[in-house]
Design a protein around this motif. Structure first.
Motif: not given
Length: 237
Positions: A166-187
């Motif tokens: 999973l990519r890391s992205d400093e921006k508030s992304t919701r893409a499931r291919t990033t760590k941030e987006g992956f966590l967002y959809h689980i939450l």
């Protein structure tokens, strides 16, 4: 044992309410709540209907819950359904088990299984959760050999591979291919189930009364707590 027609009617009304709302709170439906808690015959009928529907009916505090059993894919979720909701479009089993690992990590960070209440904190930041996941995966890979992974059925190396992909992205992304987006959809999934409150603007996670009750009354007896710790690569007595 014979039942009166009114008892049968009340039990059906309660069970239908639970099917629709998944929980019955005393403060919102006092008559139905009292019928369930004060009449053993009605309670037995409701539980019997729950058993037929592959559900447990449990009362925690002043709330009655309908809890689908693990194999109930009609009222609950199948592995395929969860993978579609939580993982990227071409998600593999590695991604699915990583999503379950994330949820277990979140639970252990909020609940320690000790004392009169298992809850140990009021909130958690998303960044802290992300750090905990990374740390626990690294510890698991370091401390659990491939042979032990096969014996325990816990593939830390595979989950680490999926997480690092999973990519890391400093921006508030919701893409499931990033760590941030992956966590967002689980939450967001956990919030939709009424288990957490996710305050997006503050990136803050709080647990709900529903999850607190489940953990205190059902999930986190010491046996279950030790099982969760073992999944996460720990073994505290």
């Amino acid at each position: 044992m014979g039942y009166e027609s009114e008892e049968i009617r009340q039990s059906q009304e309660i069970f239908y309410y639970l099917l629709e709302h998944h929980e019955l709170q005393e403060e919102e439906e006092q008559a139905l709540y009292r019928a369930y808690t004060e009449q053993e015959s009605v309670q037995n009928l409701v539980k019997s209907q729950g058993e037929i529907a592959m559900c447990n009916i449990e009362r925690y505090g002043n709330v009655i819950y309908l809890i689908p059993k693990e194999e109930n894919n009609f009222l609950g979720f199948s592995k395929t359904q969860l993978k579609a909701v939580l993982c990227k479009s071409n998600g593999t089993d590695k991604d699915y088990y990583l999503s379950q690992f994330v949820i277990l990590t979140l639970l252990v960070e909020f609940f320690d299984g000790q004392g009169s209440s298992s809850k140990s904190r009021e909130y958690m930041r998303v960044g802290e959760l992300q750090n905990c996941i990374s740390q626990r995966l690294k510890e698991g890979v370091k401390n659990v050999s491939e042979e032990e992974e096969e014996q325990k059925g816990i593939a830390f190396s595979n989950m680490m591979e999926a997480y690092e992909a999973l990519r890391s992205d400093e921006k508030s992304t919701r893409a499931r291919t990033t760590k941030e987006g992956f966590l967002y959809h689980i939450l967001m999934f956990l919030q939709k189930q009424g288990l957490i409150e996710y305050v997006e603007q503050d990136e803050m996670i709080k647990t709900t009364r529903k999850l607190d009750s489940f953990m205190d009354w059902n999930l986190l007896n010491q046996n279950n707590y030790q099982r969760i710790l073992k999944v996460l690569g720990e073994n505290h007595e």
